[in-house]
Design a protein around this motif. Structure first.
Motif: not given
Length: 280
Positions: A202, A206, A217-218, A221, A243, A247-248, A251-252
């Motif tokens: 991350r 990421l 991408d997330w 990842n 995920t 990951s989401w 990223r957000r």
């Protein structure tokens, strides 16, 4: 009538341009005070970085640990071997991240690391506001991770699963009063949730995957993070949920600290359980 001419007082001769460049962001970047722009990795480089973490862990778990155990004595030979090998693999991930960032940024100064690895407070994607109430995103993430622990998983060998080993009689006897190996496990968990896996997936990967995978991408990842667990393949299906859980939101809100904090809760719980065994 003679043509109008401006007075020299109002029409000065242009000054020669200065040859001294004005200090700007490039100077700060050169001195290591500001991070360089985060590059976007190609798919090949992303997979190569993934392999640089996943393959050593798999080799250490499936080849290194049995080999090391054969050189150790006593009934605790195997747990000592697997703990040392997994700890070495996680420390290697930290070294890998530092080497790659040093080559990319030219420095390992904290202000540069903080931005290059997203070690910063969550930032609202629309307003740009940081921290504050945005930290509440951790609450649903932690609850989802807790619920994740209750899901059925594939059968895991007791000798290769730390949680199952701690519940077994040999595991409880091994850690009773064993402060030295308690310290080893704590070091392993710190490199697992803070300085190893989360920092690599991350923090490093990421932010550098948008160019290769766009808005997915997330998702990629998270899939790579699950597939990374070749050293514990029975955990791959459950780790797919990270995920969405990690990951989401990372990223957000552009913050690797989200994943670090969420998984550190698991580390604290496991440390408390282990401490109870040591104090017996």
């Amino acid at each position: 009538m003679a043509p109008y001419r401006t007075s020299p007082l109002h029409d000065p001769a242009p000054r020669p341009p200065s040859h001294r460049p004005a200090p700007g962001p490039t100077d700060a970047v050169r001195r290591g005070r500001q991070p360089r722009p985060v590059p976007q990795y190609s798919r090949r480089r992303i997979l190569g970085t993934w392999a640089g973490a996943a393959l050593p862990m798999a080799l250490l778990a499936w080849v290194g640990a049995p080999l090391l155990a054969s050189f150790l004595d006593g009934p605790s030979a195997w747990p000592r071997a697997i703990l040392l090998c997994l700890t070495a693999g996680l420390v290697w991930q930290f070294v890998l991240v530092m080497v790659l960032i040093r080559r990319e940024q030219g420095t390992l100064r904290w202000p540069v690391l903080r931005e290059a690895l997203w070690l910063r407070s969550p930032r609202h994607p629309r307003t740009g506001r940081r921290g504050g109430r945005l930290w509440w995103v951790l609450v649903p993430c932690v609850l989802l991770v807790a619920a994740q622990e209750e899901l059925p998983t594939l059968p895991a060998p007791v000798r290769r699963d730390l949680g199952l080993f701690l519940q077994s009689v040999p595991g409880q006897e091994f850690f009773a009063g064993n402060w030295a190996w308690f310290a080893v496990v704590v070091v392993m968990m710190v490199f697992n949730t803070v300085l190893g896996e989360e920092l690599l997936f991350r923090g490093l990967l990421l932010p550098r995957m948008r160019g290769a995978f766009g808005t997915r991408d997330w998702l990629v990842n998270g899939l790579l993070f699950a597939a990374y667990h070749l050293h514990t393949p029975w955990s791959i299906p459950v780790n797919l949920l990270d995920t969405v859980i990690v990951s989401w939101p990372a990223r957000r809100f552009r913050s690797a600290l989200i994943g670090i904090c969420v998984h550190s809760v698991q580390t604290l719980v496991l440390t408390a359980v282990l401490l109870g065994l040591v104090l017996r």
